[in-house]
Design a protein around this motif. Sequence first.
Motif, short mmCIF file in Angstrom:
data_model
loop_
_atom_site.label_atom_id
_atom_site.label_comp_id
_atom_site.label_asym_id
_atom_site.label_seq_id
_atom_site.Cartn_x
_atom_site.Cartn_y
_atom_site.Cartn_z
N ASP A 1 -8.14 7.61 -7.09
CA ASP A 1 -7.93 8.95 -6.55
C ASP A 1 -7.05 9.79 -7.47
O ASP A 1 -7.09 11.03 -7.41
CB ASP A 1 -7.28 8.86 -5.17
N ARG A 2 -6.24 9.14 -8.32
CA ARG A 2 -5.34 9.86 -9.23
C ARG A 2 -5.77 9.73 -10.69
O ARG A 2 -5.06 10.19 -11.57
CB ARG A 2 -3.92 9.31 -9.07
N THR B 1 2.28 8.97 -6.63
CA THR B 1 2.47 10.41 -6.44
C THR B 1 3.62 10.94 -7.28
O THR B 1 3.71 12.16 -7.50
CB THR B 1 2.74 10.75 -4.96
N THR C 1 -7.97 -1.63 -2.20
CA THR C 1 -7.03 -0.59 -1.82
C THR C 1 -6.24 -0.09 -3.03
O THR C 1 -6.08 1.12 -3.22
CB THR C 1 -6.06 -1.10 -0.74
N GLY D 1 1.41 3.57 -3.32
CA GLY D 1 0.86 4.92 -3.22
C GLY D 1 1.92 5.99 -3.46
O GLY D 1 1.67 6.99 -4.13
N THR E 1 0.81 -1.21 0.00
CA THR E 1 0.00 0.00 0.00
C THR E 1 0.85 1.27 0.00
O THR E 1 0.68 2.15 -0.85
CB THR E 1 -0.95 0.02 1.22
N THR F 1 -10.84 2.26 -12.75
CA THR F 1 -10.21 3.23 -11.85
C THR F 1 -9.96 4.59 -12.50
O THR F 1 -9.43 5.48 -11.85
CB THR F 1 -8.87 2.68 -11.33
N THR G 1 -8.57 1.99 -5.18
CA THR G 1 -8.83 3.31 -4.61
C THR G 1 -7.66 4.25 -4.83
O THR G 1 -7.85 5.42 -5.19
CB THR G 1 -9.14 3.19 -3.11
N LEU G 2 -6.44 3.76 -4.62
CA LEU G 2 -5.26 4.60 -4.84
C LEU G 2 -5.20 5.08 -6.29
O LEU G 2 -4.89 6.25 -6.56
CB LEU G 2 -4.00 3.82 -4.49
N CYS G 3 -5.49 4.19 -7.23
CA CYS G 3 -5.48 4.57 -8.64
C CYS G 3 -6.64 5.51 -8.96
O CYS G 3 -6.47 6.50 -9.69
CB CYS G 3 -5.55 3.33 -9.52
#
Length: 242
Positions: free
Chosen positions: A159-160, A126, A152, A122, A118, A179, A155-157
């Motif tokens: 969000d971006r 960034t 998880t 993540g 994770t 995503t 969600t990380l992908c």
Amino acid sequence: MIRIGIGGWNFAPWRGVFYPEGLPQRRELEYASRALSSIEINATYYGSQKPVSFQKWHDETPDDFVFAVKGPRFATNRRVLAEAGDSIARFLDSGVTRLAAKLGPINWQFAETKAFDTADFGAFLTLLPDSHDGLPLRHAIEARHASFACDTAATLCRDRNIALIRACDGKFPEIDLDTADFAYLRLMGTTDLPQGYPDAALDDWARQAREIARGRDLYLYVISGEKPRNPAAALALIERLS
């Protein structure tokens, strides 16, 4: 918009099959870019390309053509992804933005042994900028370990606005998670049939492509498998979707 293509354009077994007999090798990209709507550039995964090469590829292709480009393995084949910043920056400064509006998604392909973590994943995301040299960028992750098929990672992908690539019909896990505002598929199971796949399979992929592309762009590449048949499979899908 649905873009369909293959990986690369210089492959000897395509000559006289996909490419007409006698076509000079220097004109293969010109020919392929008028038969297909996109090509995934794989050479960038293995080493740096010159700015003049990106400019040449831009100039040889139609105005509405798009390239997907693989990010360098030096950024993704590492124990700590969070330390890839310098490799990513060098790649983006290598001239890739010379493709201008013809630059489609950048494929960041991980090794099949790279498991999901994770914090590290993540941190890697960034490092992927939304733009470079004033050009908007789209990023896609080709994870080849089943641990990435989780909420998880999605969600990380999400969000971006970064796509998780769906690798189909091959030996790698098929991660089918929405995503981003675009989707990226790689079909990897062609066989020695004239069009790479049976008609029923091509019909089904065309149906799926239409469904996936509702409200978003789709980039679909016929990669790997029985590589000499990949252009025929891509053309068969283009015909079904035209």
